[in-house]
Design a protein around this motif. Structure first.
Motif, mmCIF file in Angstrom:
data_model
loop_
_atom_site.group_PDB
_atom_site.id
_atom_site.type_symbol
_atom_site.label_atom_id
_atom_site.label_comp_id
_atom_site.label_asym_id
_atom_site.label_seq_id
_atom_site.Cartn_x
_atom_site.Cartn_y
_atom_site.Cartn_z
ATOM 1 N N GLN A 1 -6.115 7.054 -4.656
ATOM 2 C CA GLN A 1 -7.389 7.699 -4.974
ATOM 3 C C GLN A 1 -7.783 7.473 -6.425
ATOM 4 O O GLN A 1 -8.970 7.510 -6.771
ATOM 5 C CB GLN A 1 -7.311 9.195 -4.669
ATOM 6 C CG GLN A 1 -7.332 9.516 -3.181
ATOM 7 C CD GLN A 1 -7.411 10.996 -2.890
ATOM 8 O OE1 GLN A 1 -7.999 11.764 -3.663
ATOM 9 N NE2 GLN A 1 -6.833 11.423 -1.777
ATOM 10 N N SER A 2 -6.786 7.238 -7.295
ATOM 11 C CA SER A 2 -7.096 6.954 -8.702
ATOM 12 C C SER A 2 -7.427 5.486 -8.932
ATOM 13 O O SER A 2 -7.957 5.135 -9.988
ATOM 14 C CB SER A 2 -5.908 7.354 -9.591
ATOM 15 O OG SER A 2 -5.857 8.747 -9.756
ATOM 16 N N GLY A 3 -7.105 4.616 -7.999
ATOM 17 C CA GLY A 3 -7.375 3.192 -8.154
ATOM 18 C C GLY A 3 -6.599 2.391 -7.132
ATOM 19 O O GLY A 3 -5.495 2.770 -6.732
ATOM 20 N N ASP A 4 -7.168 1.286 -6.713
ATOM 21 C CA ASP A 4 -6.543 0.502 -5.654
ATOM 22 C C ASP A 4 -5.275 -0.176 -6.145
ATOM 23 O O ASP A 4 -5.180 -0.605 -7.297
ATOM 24 C CB ASP A 4 -7.522 -0.560 -5.142
ATOM 25 C CG ASP A 4 -7.053 -1.178 -3.831
ATOM 26 O OD1 ASP A 4 -6.237 -0.542 -3.138
ATOM 27 O OD2 ASP A 4 -7.509 -2.291 -3.510
ATOM 28 N N ASP A 5 -4.300 -0.255 -5.273
ATOM 29 C CA ASP A 5 -3.048 -0.968 -5.502
ATOM 30 C C ASP A 5 -2.724 -1.662 -4.185
ATOM 31 O O ASP A 5 -2.184 -1.044 -3.266
ATOM 32 C CB ASP A 5 -1.945 0.022 -5.893
ATOM 33 C CG ASP A 5 -0.603 -0.655 -6.177
ATOM 34 O OD1 ASP A 5 -0.321 -1.703 -5.570
ATOM 35 O OD2 ASP A 5 0.164 -0.124 -6.995
ATOM 36 N N PRO A 6 -3.064 -2.946 -4.050
ATOM 37 C CA PRO A 6 -2.907 -3.628 -2.757
ATOM 38 C C PRO A 6 -1.499 -3.563 -2.196
ATOM 39 O O PRO A 6 -1.328 -3.396 -0.983
ATOM 40 C CB PRO A 6 -3.322 -5.073 -3.077
ATOM 41 C CG PRO A 6 -4.269 -4.938 -4.225
ATOM 42 C CD PRO A 6 -3.724 -3.807 -5.049
ATOM 43 N N ALA A 7 -0.482 -3.675 -3.059
ATOM 44 C CA ALA A 7 0.893 -3.644 -2.562
ATOM 45 C C ALA A 7 1.235 -2.263 -2.012
ATOM 46 O O ALA A 7 1.864 -2.136 -0.952
ATOM 47 C CB ALA A 7 1.864 -4.035 -3.672
ATOM 48 N N LEU A 8 0.816 -1.213 -2.724
ATOM 49 C CA LEU A 8 1.090 0.136 -2.257
ATOM 50 C C LEU A 8 0.322 0.418 -0.974
ATOM 51 O O LEU A 8 0.846 1.055 -0.043
ATOM 52 C CB LEU A 8 0.716 1.148 -3.342
ATOM 53 C CG LEU A 8 1.079 2.612 -3.087
ATOM 54 C CD1 LEU A 8 2.587 2.773 -2.911
ATOM 55 C CD2 LEU A 8 0.588 3.494 -4.227
ATOM 56 N N ARG A 9 -0.909 -0.064 -0.909
ATOM 57 C CA ARG A 9 -1.707 0.125 0.307
ATOM 58 C C ARG A 9 -1.056 -0.583 1.495
ATOM 59 O O ARG A 9 -1.008 -0.053 2.610
ATOM 60 C CB ARG A 9 -3.126 -0.386 0.060
ATOM 61 C CG ARG A 9 -4.097 -0.128 1.181
ATOM 62 C CD ARG A 9 -5.556 -0.153 0.707
ATOM 63 N NE ARG A 9 -5.790 -1.084 -0.371
ATOM 64 C CZ ARG A 9 -6.119 -2.366 -0.205
ATOM 65 N NH1 ARG A 9 -6.213 -2.867 1.021
ATOM 66 N NH2 ARG A 9 -6.356 -3.139 -1.247
ATOM 67 N N ALA A 10 -0.532 -1.781 1.255
ATOM 68 C CA ALA A 10 0.131 -2.524 2.332
ATOM 69 C C ALA A 10 1.374 -1.785 2.822
ATOM 70 O O ALA A 10 1.652 -1.745 4.028
ATOM 71 C CB ALA A 10 0.495 -3.920 1.852
ATOM 72 N N THR A 11 2.116 -1.186 1.889
ATOM 73 C CA THR A 11 3.291 -0.405 2.274
ATOM 74 C C THR A 11 2.886 0.794 3.111
ATOM 75 O O THR A 11 3.512 1.113 4.133
ATOM 76 C CB THR A 11 4.058 0.057 1.029
ATOM 77 O OG1 THR A 11 4.516 -1.083 0.302
ATOM 78 C CG2 THR A 11 5.250 0.922 1.405
#
Length: 651
Positions: free
Chosen positions: A113-123
């Motif tokens: 919610q504070s900013g996108d993180d593609p790796a964290l989103r993929a996890t």
């Protein structure tokens, strides 16, 4: 008929547009008819370099990644895979361990919610796939009770089963991710489970009970997210305690669980502290939607019981290790204090909701006390060691660990740090409320849609000056409410360098109403003089002692900083002398202000004194001077093992 009041026209689903997910805060009260404040979304606030930014950076870079690895190593993901036939590993962990994964996912969602993180989103998405693959066609999902050996026992042992507790955390993780990304996949899985409950459980159906309250606030947040009133009614049914008779709940169960009895019949906090805090959070959410006056009265009664008789100076709650429970009024031991990290978090969550429904600063004061002390102490400064319990005195036992088989506290701490921007500001029909202080930027709007930016610049909590730059997109008349902490005996407020009219009262919001324009500045100067605080005379363990506070921080003595001291129990504050001096030490414990004060200690260590002696002899025993160094309580146990005391003998 059980008590459930829906007293006001509730939000229709049509009001929830596709874009609303971007605008929803930690709790979403914008359409709650009995909420005075409406928290802003996490993404609307950026916390800059200062007190909390390093903690949040460590949380993202170390705490959350290492906790996921520990969850994997300890079988928490295999527990789901085995239900899919993709793992032969036996189920591991207590029956409530599904919630550990869900809390970790909620923490990850708040990071997003504070900013996108593609790796964290993929996890997150990969975990979502694993979890949903284990969901039964009915919607039921639980790796302990869903096992073939226990399927016949689903929802038959609700006093202990934690089924709704786990579902609550699943639902909150799903909502947090939806608010971060707009992705509904996990949310739809949670809805499928809750719809199963709505269909099959309730009056004249199968009975339902939350042995460990948590699901109530999740169900109401799901109602706020979807507009489906059935979820609000389900929460009201659970809070009503209507099923006590059908389920044959014992009085001991009712006390320990803090559920199964009509919430509005509660007059004191008792039993398991975390359960009590979560039940109260759900009840406050319920009041925000219904306006049921009996709930409001009960919540006020319970709040006064907690803050007047049962809360530690650190904001921690739950004094007994047995049952992780509240004790009797004023039963607040120090070394034996339980003070579970999750209970302090529950205290913060409940007061956050009480703040939303009232707009009263006393609740924000408790939020700050718990956050800076009883919660912040729960995670080590390097981010990979955790306190399950948080005592106020220690002989130097090992208190921090990287893992607990009951690992509720670590991901709970991680989700608080990740969601923290959402606690700073809120809006109302009148303007904007500023509740917490740190370098931050609010980039949001007033409730009429007028764009607004507020920038905080401060060295809080080490320094008491806070500068707020208030910049509406165009000149605008509204009220800025700034919290005056109850601990600040003298506070100066300046608007563009001049004192505004009105009394500045500790423990209240100071309202500044004017036509604001870009470049306006509000300066707050809080009283940062160290304070000696005494406990109520009924807290017998603290008789003759004082705690040291400065700003929002509680301080303590740690043995490492008192050279020549055999035991902290032998130390007293000096009766006379120059008082406290303050010193910023940037290279100590990630940078802290230490407090120094003259003290005395027994010339003969207490370990060498007889067990009993004449009172006059004890009073006139020789003492020698010692220089005392106090550090913030949240930083203790971050070096080598050492004694610690919060309450010090006072002259």
């Amino acid at each position: 008929m059980f008590r459930i009041a829906v007293l006001t026209l509730l939000v229709p689903a049509a009001l929830l547009t596709a874009a609303d997910w971007r605008n929803e805060g930690v709790i979403y009260t914008s359409h709650s008819p009995h909420a005075k404040l409406h928290p802003v979304p996490v993404h609307a606030v950026t916390i800059g370099a200062g007190f909390w930014a390093p903690r949040r950076k460590t949380n993202v870079e170390r705490s959350i990644p290492t906790m996921l690895e520990l969850l994997k190593e300890n079988g928490r993901i295999d527990n789901f895979l085995r239900l899919e036939g993709k793992s032969n590993a036996p189920r591991r962990g207590p029956l409530y361990t599904d919630s550990d994964i869900y809390k970790w996912m909620e923490a990850a969602a708040f990071v997003l919610q504070s900013g996108d993180d593609p790796a964290l989103r993929a996890t997150f998405d990969r975990l979502t796939g694993i979890i949903l693959a284990a969901q039964e066609p009915s919607g039921y999902l639980n790796t302990y009770w869903g096992d073939e050996r226990r399927k016949a026992e689903e929802f038959t042992q609700m006093q202990r089963s934690h089924e709704l507790y786990c579902l609550g955390h699943l639902t909150q993780a799903a909502i947090a991710y939806y608010r971060a990304t707009g992705d509904r996949r996990l949310l739809d899985g949670a809805i499928k489970y809750v719809d199963y409950l709505v269909r099959d459980f309730g009056p004249e159906k199968r009975p339902l009970l939350t042995g460990h309250p948590e699901f109530e606030m999740a169900a109401i947040e799901l109602y706020r997210t979807t507009g489906n009133r059935a979820y609000l009614r389900l929460a009201g049914y659970l809070l009503s305690g209507v099923e006590t008779g059908r389920l044959r709940i014992t009085p001991a169960d009712l006390k320990y669980m803090f559920s199964g009895k009509p919430f509005t019949e509660r007059t004191v906090f008792e039993g398991h502290a975390v359960r009590a805090m979560y039940a109260s959070s759900g009840a406050t959410d319920y009041y925000a939607e219904t306006g049921d006056a009996a709930y409001r009265q009960t919540l006020e009664t319970l709040w006064r019981d907690l803050t007047g008789r049962k809360m530690y100076i650190t904001g921690g709650v739950g004094s007994r290790s047995q049952g992780e429970a509240f004790g009797e009024p004023y039963e607040l031991p120090n070394a034996q204090a339980y003070g579970e990290s999750c209970a302090a978090i529950g205290n913060m969550m409940w007061n956050y909701r009480m703040l939303a429904v009232t707009g009263e600063a006393r609740f924000a004061d408790v939020i700050e006390r718990a956050l800076y002390n009883g919660i912040n102490s729960g995670m080590s400064l390097e981010g990979t060691m955790y306190c399950y319990r948080n005592p106020l005195a220690s002989n130097g036992e090992k208190i921090r660990n990287p893992w607990y088989d009951t690992t509720c506290c670590p991901p709970n701490l991680e989700r608080i740090l990740a969601s923290l921007p959402g606690y700073f500001y809120a809006t109302s029909a009148d303007g904007v409320y500023v509740s917490l202080y740190d370098n931050s930027v609010l980039d949001w709007h007033l409730e009429d849609g007028a764009a607004l930016k507020i920038e905080q610049k401060t060295n809080y909590p080490w320094d008491g000056e806070v500068r707020l730059g208030v910049s509406p997109a165009s000149p605008k008349e509204f009220t800025l409410f700034v919290r005056i902490p109850a601990w600040s005996a003298k506070t100066a407020v300046l608007v563009n360098g001049k004192s505004p009219s009105g009394a500045v009262t500790p423990g209240e919001y100071f309202a500044i109403h004017r036509r604001w324009q870009a470049g306006d500045a509000v300066t707050l100067r809080f009283d940062m003089q160290p304070r000696l605080t005494a406990a109520n005379a009924r807290v017998t363990e603290d008789t003759g002692k004082a705690a040291v506070e400065r700003g929002p921080l509680v301080y303590c003595l740690e043995g490492l900083d008192q050279p020549g001291a055999d035991s902290l129990a032998d130390i007293s504050l000096a009766a006379s002398g120059p008082g406290f001096t303050m010193e910023m030490r940037k290279n100590l414990l990630d940078g802290i202000v230490v407090l120094k004060h003259r003290g005395t200690q027994s010339a003969t260590p207490s370990a060498k004194q007889p067990l009993y002696m004449p009172l006059d002899e004890q009073r006139h025993a020789a003492r020698r001077p010692i220089d005392l160094t106090f550090i913030p309580y949240y930083t203790w146990a971050n070096r080598e093992p050492s004694q610690m005391e919060v309450w010090i003998t006072a002259p």
